[in-house]
Design a protein around this motif. Structure first.
Motif, PDB file in Angstrom:
ATOM      1  N   ILE A 251       0.843  -1.202   0.000  1.00  0.00           N
ATOM      2  CA  ILE A 251       0.000   0.000   0.000  1.00  0.00           C
ATOM      3  C   ILE A 251       0.873   1.246   0.000  1.00  0.00           C
ATOM      4  N   ARG A 252       1.931   1.243   0.781  1.00  0.00           N
ATOM      5  CA  ARG A 252       2.828   2.396   0.819  1.00  0.00           C
ATOM      6  C   ARG A 252       3.506   2.612  -0.525  1.00  0.00           C
ATOM      7  N   ARG A 253       3.837   1.522  -1.209  1.00  0.00           N
ATOM      8  CA  ARG A 253       4.489   1.639  -2.512  1.00  0.00           C
ATOM      9  C   ARG A 253       3.573   2.362  -3.507  1.00  0.00           C
ATOM     10  N   LEU A 254       2.265   2.105  -3.414  1.00  0.00           N
ATOM     11  CA  LEU A 254       1.328   2.769  -4.319  1.00  0.00           C
ATOM     12  C   LEU A 254       1.310   4.277  -4.120  1.00  0.00           C
ATOM     13  N   PHE A 255       1.532   4.713  -2.886  1.00  0.00           N
ATOM     14  CA  PHE A 255       1.449   6.134  -2.584  1.00  0.00           C
ATOM     15  C   PHE A 255       2.816   6.788  -2.382  1.00  0.00           C
ATOM     16  N   ALA A 256       3.882   6.056  -2.668  1.00  0.00           N
ATOM     17  CA  ALA A 256       5.229   6.613  -2.504  1.00  0.00           C
ATOM     18  C   ALA A 256       5.447   7.730  -3.522  1.00  0.00           C
ATOM     19  N   PRO A 257       6.108   8.788  -3.103  1.00  0.00           N
ATOM     20  CA  PRO A 257       6.347   9.886  -4.044  1.00  0.00           C
ATOM     21  C   PRO A 257       7.324   9.463  -5.140  1.00  0.00           C
ATOM     22  N   ARG A 258       7.082   9.969  -6.330  1.00  0.00           N
ATOM     23  CA  ARG A 258       7.995   9.703  -7.444  1.00  0.00           C
ATOM     24  C   ARG A 258       9.252  10.540  -7.277  1.00  0.00           C
ATOM     25  N   VAL A 259      10.355   9.988  -7.668  1.00  0.00           N
ATOM     26  CA  VAL A 259      11.618  10.705  -7.586  1.00  0.00           C
ATOM     27  C   VAL A 259      11.734  11.577  -8.833  1.00  0.00           C
ATOM     28  N   PRO A 260      11.882  12.890  -8.645  1.00  0.00           N
ATOM     29  CA  PRO A 260      11.937  13.774  -9.819  1.00  0.00           C
ATOM     30  C   PRO A 260      13.278  13.732 -10.539  1.00  0.00           C
ATOM     31  N   GLU A 261      14.299  13.183  -9.914  1.00  0.00           N
ATOM     32  CA  GLU A 261      15.626  13.151 -10.530  1.00  0.00           C
ATOM     33  C   GLU A 261      15.885  11.847 -11.262  1.00  0.00           C
ATOM     34  N   TRP A 262      16.594  11.958 -12.361  1.00  0.00           N
ATOM     35  CA  TRP A 262      17.048  10.813 -13.130  1.00  0.00           C
ATOM     36  C   TRP A 262      18.550  10.686 -12.968  1.00  0.00           C
ATOM     37  N   THR A 263      19.039   9.476 -13.028  1.00  0.00           N
ATOM     38  CA  THR A 263      20.472   9.218 -13.018  1.00  0.00           C
ATOM     39  C   THR A 263      20.877   8.805 -14.424  1.00  0.00           C
ATOM     40  N   VAL A 264      21.904   9.453 -14.947  1.00  0.00           N
ATOM     41  CA  VAL A 264      22.485   9.097 -16.232  1.00  0.00           C
ATOM     42  C   VAL A 264      23.846   8.483 -15.924  1.00  0.00           C
ATOM     43  N   GLN A 265      24.106   7.323 -16.494  1.00  0.00           N
ATOM     44  CA  GLN A 265      25.316   6.578 -16.164  1.00  0.00           C
ATOM     45  C   GLN A 265      26.045   6.169 -17.442  1.00  0.00           C
ATOM     46  N   ALA A 266      27.356   6.384 -17.453  1.00  0.00           N
ATOM     47  CA  ALA A 266      28.221   5.923 -18.540  1.00  0.00           C
ATOM     48  C   ALA A 266      29.174   4.888 -17.946  1.00  0.00           C
ATOM     49  N   VAL A 267      29.202   3.683 -18.537  1.00  0.00           N
ATOM     50  CA  VAL A 267      30.002   2.589 -18.008  1.00  0.00           C
ATOM     51  C   VAL A 267      30.867   2.005 -19.115  1.00  0.00           C
ATOM     52  N   SER A 268      32.125   1.742 -18.794  1.00  0.00           N
ATOM     53  CA  SER A 268      33.039   1.047 -19.689  1.00  0.00           C
ATOM     54  C   SER A 268      33.800   0.016 -18.858  1.00  0.00           C
ATOM     55  N   TRP A 269      34.044  -1.156 -19.446  1.00  0.00           N
ATOM     56  CA  TRP A 269      34.620  -2.258 -18.675  1.00  0.00           C
ATOM     57  C   TRP A 269      36.071  -2.575 -18.992  1.00  0.00           C
ATOM     58  N   ALA A 270      36.540  -2.288 -20.206  1.00  0.00           N
ATOM     59  CA  ALA A 270      37.897  -2.704 -20.561  1.00  0.00           C
ATOM     60  C   ALA A 270      38.671  -1.534 -21.154  1.00  0.00           C
ATOM     61  N   PRO A 271      39.921  -1.407 -20.916  1.00  0.00           N
ATOM     62  CA  PRO A 271      40.818  -2.334 -20.240  1.00  0.00           C
ATOM     63  C   PRO A 271      40.706  -2.278 -18.716  1.00  0.00           C
ATOM     64  N   TYR A 272      40.047  -1.275 -18.169  1.00  0.00           N
ATOM     65  CA  TYR A 272      39.768  -1.213 -16.734  1.00  0.00           C
ATOM     66  C   TYR A 272      38.409  -0.541 -16.584  1.00  0.00           C
ATOM     67  N   PRO A 273      37.671  -0.831 -15.513  1.00  0.00           N
ATOM     68  CA  PRO A 273      36.314  -0.299 -15.383  1.00  0.00           C
ATOM     69  C   PRO A 273      36.285   1.202 -15.072  1.00  0.00           C
ATOM     70  N   ILE A 274      35.345   1.887 -15.733  1.00  0.00           N
ATOM     71  CA  ILE A 274      35.047   3.295 -15.464  1.00  0.00           C
ATOM     72  C   ILE A 274      33.539   3.399 -15.331  1.00  0.00           C
ATOM     73  N   ASP A 275      33.077   4.061 -14.286  1.00  0.00           N
ATOM     74  CA  ASP A 275      31.645   4.242 -14.030  1.00  0.00           C
ATOM     75  C   ASP A 275      31.439   5.697 -13.624  1.00  0.00           C
ATOM     76  N   ILE A 276      30.752   6.479 -14.482  1.00  0.00           N
ATOM     77  CA  ILE A 276      30.511   7.891 -14.216  1.00  0.00           C
ATOM     78  C   ILE A 276      29.000   8.099 -14.173  1.00  0.00           C
ATOM     79  N   ARG A 277      28.525   8.841 -13.154  1.00  0.00           N
ATOM     80  CA  ARG A 277      27.088   9.067 -12.992  1.00  0.00           C
ATOM     81  C   ARG A 277      26.795  10.540 -12.753  1.00  0.00           C
TER      82      ARG A 277
END
Length: 88
Positions: free
Chosen positions: A28-54
């Motif tokens: 029931i709480r999930r139905l009435f939970a407020p929506r998050v107005p922010e979005w996360t944009v993520q850029a990920v690369s795995w090789a030759p070493y991992p990079i994760d930018i958000r």
């Protein structure tokens, strides 16, 4: 997408739903939970070493931020989109 240096990048955009406390009224709480107005944009690369930018941005600017990140990576630049806040 592949950057000029040959590194492959994956781009994602998502909203994170706030965590709700456990209990018998959770659905029931999930139905009435407020929506998050922010979005996360993520850029990920795995090789030759991992990079994760958000970054976080608003719903209205999500598409612009994704396009900026994609264009900057395609040119070989370090992505620094306008209208977005870097998540450390």
């Amino acid at each position: 997408m592949v950057a000029p240096d040959g590194r492959e990048w994956e781009l994602y955009a998502y909203r994170v739903r706030p965590q709700l406390e456990e209990g018998r009224f959770r659905r029931i709480r999930r139905l009435f939970a407020p929506r998050v107005p922010e979005w996360t944009v993520q850029a990920v690369s795995w090789a030759p070493y991992p990079i994760d930018i958000r970054w976080t941005t608003s719903s209205e600017l999500r598409g612009h931020v994704l396009a900026q990140v994609e264009g900057q990576l395609a040119r070989g630049d370090h992505p620094m989109p306008r209208n977005a806040k870097l998540v450390l």
